[in-house]
Structures are given as structure tokens and as C-alpha cells.
Design a protein around this motif. Structure first.
Motif, PDB file in Angstrom:
ATOM      1  N   LEU A 107       0.867  -1.190   0.000  1.00 46.01           N
ATOM      2  CA  LEU A 107       0.000   0.000   0.000  1.00 46.01           C
ATOM      3  C   LEU A 107       0.897   1.231   0.000  1.00 46.01           C
ATOM      4  O   LEU A 107       1.273   1.756   1.048  1.00 46.01           O
ATOM      5  N   ASP A 108       1.222   1.689  -1.191  1.00 47.78           N
ATOM      6  CA  ASP A 108       2.320   2.634  -1.370  1.00 47.78           C
ATOM      7  C   ASP A 108       1.914   3.987  -1.925  1.00 47.78           C
ATOM      8  O   ASP A 108       2.773   4.806  -2.242  1.00 47.78           O
ATOM      9  N   LYS A 109       0.621   4.262  -2.060  1.00 48.42           N
ATOM     10  CA  LYS A 109       0.206   5.549  -2.615  1.00 48.42           C
ATOM     11  C   LYS A 109      -1.210   5.878  -2.171  1.00 48.42           C
ATOM     12  O   LYS A 109      -1.960   5.006  -1.713  1.00 48.42           O
ATOM     13  N   ILE A 110      -1.579   7.153  -2.330  1.00 51.18           N
ATOM     14  CA  ILE A 110      -2.937   7.620  -2.084  1.00 51.18           C
ATOM     15  C   ILE A 110      -3.441   8.286  -3.356  1.00 51.18           C
ATOM     16  O   ILE A 110      -2.808   9.199  -3.896  1.00 51.18           O
ATOM     17  N   TYR A 111      -4.600   7.839  -3.832  1.00 51.71           N
ATOM     18  CA  TYR A 111      -5.204   8.446  -5.020  1.00 51.71           C
ATOM     19  C   TYR A 111      -5.953   9.710  -4.615  1.00 51.71           C
ATOM     20  O   TYR A 111      -6.609   9.767  -3.578  1.00 51.71           O
ATOM     21  N   LEU A 112      -5.852  10.730  -5.461  1.00 52.38           N
ATOM     22  CA  LEU A 112      -6.365  12.044  -5.108  1.00 52.38           C
ATOM     23  C   LEU A 112      -7.877  12.161  -5.226  1.00 52.38           C
ATOM     24  O   LEU A 112      -8.470  13.063  -4.622  1.00 52.38           O
ATOM     25  N   GLU A 113      -8.523  11.319  -6.018  1.00 53.07           N
ATOM     26  CA  GLU A 113      -9.976  11.376  -6.080  1.00 53.07           C
ATOM     27  C   GLU A 113     -10.554  11.137  -4.693  1.00 53.07           C
ATOM     28  O   GLU A 113     -10.194  10.173  -4.027  1.00 53.07           O
ATOM     29  N   GLU A 114     -11.455  12.017  -4.260  1.00 47.94           N
ATOM     30  CA  GLU A 114     -12.084  11.856  -2.959  1.00 47.94           C
ATOM     31  C   GLU A 114     -13.274  10.909  -3.056  1.00 47.94           C
ATOM     32  O   GLU A 114     -13.766  10.609  -4.149  1.00 47.94           O
ATOM     33  N   ASP A 115     -13.741  10.463  -1.898  1.00 46.50           N
ATOM     34  CA  ASP A 115     -14.823   9.486  -1.925  1.00 46.50           C
ATOM     35  C   ASP A 115     -16.152  10.132  -2.295  1.00 46.50           C
ATOM     36  O   ASP A 115     -16.966   9.534  -2.970  1.00 46.50           O
ATOM     37  N   ARG A 116     -16.386  11.348  -1.842  1.00 48.69           N
ATOM     38  CA  ARG A 116     -17.645  12.001  -2.198  1.00 48.69           C
ATOM     39  C   ARG A 116     -17.385  12.943  -3.363  1.00 48.69           C
ATOM     40  O   ARG A 116     -16.373  13.645  -3.411  1.00 48.69           O
ATOM     41  N   THR A 117     -18.296  12.932  -4.308  1.00 51.18           N
ATOM     42  CA  THR A 117     -18.119  13.767  -5.490  1.00 51.18           C
ATOM     43  C   THR A 117     -19.482  14.238  -5.956  1.00 51.18           C
ATOM     44  O   THR A 117     -20.510  13.941  -5.349  1.00 51.18           O
ATOM     45  N   GLY A 118     -19.486  14.989  -7.040  1.00 49.17           N
ATOM     46  CA  GLY A 118     -20.725  15.468  -7.619  1.00 49.17           C
ATOM     47  C   GLY A 118     -20.505  15.794  -9.082  1.00 49.17           C
ATOM     48  O   GLY A 118     -19.407  16.169  -9.494  1.00 49.17           O
ATOM     49  N   GLU A 119     -21.535  15.671  -9.867  1.00 47.91           N
ATOM     50  CA  GLU A 119     -21.392  15.875 -11.300  1.00 47.91           C
ATOM     51  C   GLU A 119     -21.092  17.319 -11.649  1.00 47.91           C
ATOM     52  O   GLU A 119     -20.602  17.617 -12.742  1.00 47.91           O
ATOM     53  N   ASP A 120     -21.373  18.261 -10.718  1.00 47.73           N
ATOM     54  CA  ASP A 120     -21.108  19.665 -11.010  1.00 47.73           C
ATOM     55  C   ASP A 120     -19.620  19.957 -11.097  1.00 47.73           C
ATOM     56  O   ASP A 120     -19.208  20.892 -11.766  1.00 47.73           O
ATOM     57  N   TYR A 121     -18.784  19.172 -10.422  1.00 41.74           N
ATOM     58  CA  TYR A 121     -17.352  19.387 -10.572  1.00 41.74           C
ATOM     59  C   TYR A 121     -16.610  18.161 -11.072  1.00 41.74           C
ATOM     60  O   TYR A 121     -15.409  18.195 -11.258  1.00 41.74           O
ATOM     61  N   TYR A 122     -17.306  17.076 -11.337  1.00 40.38           N
ATOM     62  CA  TYR A 122     -16.648  15.895 -11.879  1.00 40.38           C
ATOM     63  C   TYR A 122     -17.214  15.508 -13.238  1.00 40.38           C
ATOM     64  O   TYR A 122     -16.497  15.007 -14.098  1.00 40.38           O
ATOM     65  N   GLY A 123     -18.488  15.712 -13.445  1.00 38.02           N
ATOM     66  CA  GLY A 123     -19.122  15.334 -14.700  1.00 38.02           C
ATOM     67  C   GLY A 123     -19.894  14.038 -14.567  1.00 38.02           C
ATOM     68  O   GLY A 123     -19.912  13.404 -13.517  1.00 38.02           O
ATOM     69  N   ARG A 124     -20.531  13.634 -15.643  1.00 35.79           N
ATOM     70  CA  ARG A 124     -21.318  12.408 -15.653  1.00 35.79           C
ATOM     71  C   ARG A 124     -20.619  11.288 -16.422  1.00 35.79           C
ATOM     72  O   ARG A 124     -21.254  10.303 -16.820  1.00 35.79           O
TER      73      ARG A 124
END
Length: 411
Positions: A107-124
Motif C-alpha cells: 500500500l504505497d500511494k494515495i489516489y487524489l480522487e475523494e470518496d464524495r463527489t458530484g457531477e457539477d465538478y466531476y461530470g457524468r
């Protein structure tokens, strides 16, 4: 009484994880279940210039594949071909039934995508963002087993020298059969945090992030909440029962030593210094949107100046707002009358909302209509809803625009 739902539906069909008591010992995984899907959730606290901030990384459905003397973890969350997401996990020892593995090495890294998101700033459309930062000087803090849940805690640093404590939750993936997902058609009328987009039979599918409604949602109040404020914190939580029309939310005093983050409790944590103001974080089943962990951080300095009554009224509003986020609701920054705790207000409006919460008055209209629709399936009259706009939408702001100075006439 169940405090959290995430692993209540993980059937105990034999021993999946075997943990030793010494923190530095590798974990042991049962061979019997290694061909199954697992739920991996990650949250971490980060030391930024001496201040702690709490963050999450995108939850994933994963599988294991043996490659010689190591296991690799593959992301199987989407319909695309599973991809390796961490380094090889070395197998240190093997018996007929178990593998002894070094999670810390893999377990050697952390991905930057957060667990909660929304289509207004991520898209569909799922962008499958692979950005991550390395974890250097990794060290095992603890390995614990709770039934079919493995909790692995790790200390590390980033390349910039900042220290982190990372918490990994790994369990067999068993979606709750009683949970009813709510598909989000868009953010035109109301807003919830959403799962990352998935391709379904009829196109892209996004589900609202929400708790299941078949068992109580219990929030544990940390021991650090000062006695003069504890009742106001409870009031802020229980406001949402009036919005729902059913006593779905409950509060308890957190057992000694329980603080956020915690695999077994939804914790309301009182903090005296933080990189953020009062905030909340949630983690969900990435396929259904069922919230599995929720933590609320209440920053003492967030409360406005005033006497104890005014402070408690402000605190009731703060907690109701953050519990709204913990239930999945987004901000509603539409201008207009006071109809939701999910907006930002000036002092007088905040105190009025807090006083109404303390007096157990009916929940505000937007909160009542939207949470009952998403959680309980009640019909929603879109025409009767107030306006809606949230963080990432164009032109949407919690504060009115500043007046523009008139331009000087041209010479």
C-alpha cells in the motif's frame, strides 16, 4: 443496536482475516475467499504545517490476483478491465489455508480522487483519474480484525515531508440487500453527493450517497465535546428526524477512546484547531451509494461570539448543516427565503434557525421535502421546491456578488 451498517451484511462464512497482536506483524488472509470481491475504503489525516486535516480517497471494489510470491490488488469498481492500483503485496509465509502478507510494503500511494463527489465538478462520465502521491517511509501502526473487516493503520510521509496517518478498511464486498439506491437524474432541483459515474444498460448511472433507512443511523458524540454544548449538538443531529418524519437518527455518547475516524462508529468530533472549519466526510459503497462511514468535525472557533444561548443556537445550525452533509445533502446556495439549513446565512438568520431547532419546531421546507424523497421514496412536487444551486454550478455562490464601482467616464 447497530452503529454502522457497512459490515453487518458481510456473512461470516469462515475466517477471512487473521490478525496478530503485534503491530509490526504481517496480516494473514484466508485463501478460501481470495477469489471474491472486496470493498476497500481509505481515509487519512494529514499534518499540514502543524495542523491536522482529514481526507478520504475514492472507495473501490477490488480483487486479488496471485503473481508468484506476491498478491496484486486490482480495481474492479467499473466495467472496464480491472487495473492494478498499488504495488505488489509480498507474501511472507504460506500455510495450506492462509497467506501471510505485508500490506505495508504494497500500500504505497494515495489516489487524489475523494470518496464524495458530484457531477457539477466531476461530470457524468468517469474520468478514471489516476493521479496519486507516493507514501514514503511507511510504517505499520496497527492491524486489527473485526469479524470480516480488516483495519490496517499506517504512518507515512509525502515527498514534501508532511506526515500522514492512513486508515484502510478491507472487507468482503456484500451489498446490503435491504438498501434501495436512488438514481440521480441531475442537479437541477436538489442535490446530493453522488457515486462516480457507471455505465448501465440505459446509459450513465449516478446514485445519491445516502444511508440505508432500514436501521437507525447512530452518531456518537466524542468525549471532547464540552458539557455546555452537548445538548445543542444532539439537537442539531435530531433536527433531521423532524425533516424525515421518522426517528431514524440517534445519538449516543462515544465510548472511551472512540474518536474519528473509526470503523465502528459515526463520530461527531470536537476539534480546537484544524486546517478547515467545521466539516464532514462520508464514505460509501461505490456501486450503490450507501453511506458506510460518516464523521463530523466541529471546530470550536467556528462558533460566533456571544453568550451561551447564542453560541448554542449557532452550534445547532452548524451541526444540523454538517449532519445534512453526512446524510449526503449538498449545499443549496439559491437566494431567497430561509428554507434549508444547507445554505449559509448571516448572524441573525443563523441564530433564528438554531433557536427553532432547539425549540423542536418543524424542519425547513426544502430539507423536509428532499430528504423524504431520497430516503423514504415520498413523491416530490418539483414545482413546489424552492430554487436550487450548489457549489460547482456556474454563477452559484453562498454570498451575493459585491456591488460594482461605476466606471469613470472616458477622457
Amino acid at each position: 443496536m447497530q452503529l454502522l451498517r457497512p459490515f453487518a451484511f458481510a456473512l461470516l462464512l469462515g475466517s477471512l482475516f487473521l490478525c496478530r497482536t503485534a503491530a509490526a506483524e504481517p496480516a494473514r488472509l484466508s485463501k478460501e475467499h481470495l477469489d471474491e470481491r472486496f470493498l476497500l475504503q481509505i481515509n487519512y489525516s494529514e499534518d499540514e504545517n502543524g495542523l491536522q486535516s482529514f481526507k478520504t480517497s475514492r472507495s473501490r471494489i477490488v480483487t486479488f490476483e496471485r503473481r508468484g510470491s506476491a498478491l496484486v490488488m486490482l480495481d474492479d469498481s467499473a466495467a472496464a478491465e480491472p487495473r492494478q492500483i498499488f504495488g505488489p503485496i509480498p507474501i511472507r509465509a504460506e500455510t495450506e489455508h492462509d497467506l501471510e502478507v505485508d500490506l505495508n510494503a504494497g500500500l504505497d500511494k494515495i489516489y487524489l480522487e475523494e470518496d464524495r463527489t458530484g457531477e457539477d465538478y466531476y461530470g457524468r462520465v468517469d474520468k478514471r483519474d489516476r493521479r496519486a502521491f507516493e507514501l514514503l517511509d511507511r510504517k505499520v501502526l496497527s492491524v486489527a480484525c473485526k469479524g470480516d473487516l480488516l483495519v490496517f493503520d499506517q504512518e507515512a510521509r509525502r515527498r514534501d515531508g508532511e506526515r500522514l496517518v492512513v486508515h484502510y478498511y478491507l472487507s468482503r464486498y456484500r451489498p446490503d440487500p435491504a438498501f434501495r439506491p436512488f438514481e440521480m437524474a441531475g442537479l437541477e432541483h436538489f442535490g446530493f453527493y453522488e457515486t462516480y459515474p457507471r455505465e448501465g444498460a440505459d446509459g450513465t448511472v449516478l446514485f445519491a450517497m445516502k444511508f440505508g433507512a432500514s436501521t437507525p443511523i447512530v452518531f456518537a458524540l466524542s468525549a471532547t465535546i464540552p458539557p455546555p454544548y452537548r445538548e445543542a449538538v444532539r439537537d442539531g443531529v435530531l433536527y433531521w428526524n423532524r425533516a424525515l418524519g421518522v426517528p431514524l437518527l440517534e445519538t449516543i455518547d462515544a465510548p472511551p477512546g472512540v474518536e474519528a475516524p473509526n470503523a465502528a462508529y459515526n463520530v461527531i468530533q470536537w476539534v480546537e484547531s484544524s486546517d478547515y472549519s467545521s466539516t464532514s466526510y462520508i464514505q460509501s459503497d461505490p456501486r450503490t451509494g450507501q453511506i458506510l462511514h460518516a464523521h463530523v468535525f466541529v471546530l470550536e472557533e467556528t462558533m460566533m461570539d456571544g453568550d451561551l444561548r447564542e453560541q448554542n443556537d449557532h452550534l445547532r445550525y452548524i451541526v444540523a448543516h454538517e449532519i445534512g452533509h453526512a446524510l449526503g445533502l449538498r449545499h443549496n446556495f439559491a437566494r431567497g427565503g430561509v428554507d434549508t439549513v444547507m445554505n449559509y446565512y448571516g448572524r441573525s438568520e443563523v441564530l433564528a434557525i438554531g433557536a427553532d431547532i432547539g425549540a423542536a419546531k418543524p424542519a425547513l421546507a426544502y430539507d423536509r421535502q428532499v430528504v423524504r424523497h431520497v430516503y423514504l421514496g415520498e413523491p416530490l412536487d418539483l414545482a413546489a421546491l424552492p430554487p436550487f444551486c450548489t457549489d460547482g454550478q456556474k454563477g452559484c455562490s453562498p454570498f451575493p456578488p459585491l456591488p460594482q464601482e461605476p466606471l469613470a467616464p472616458l477622457p
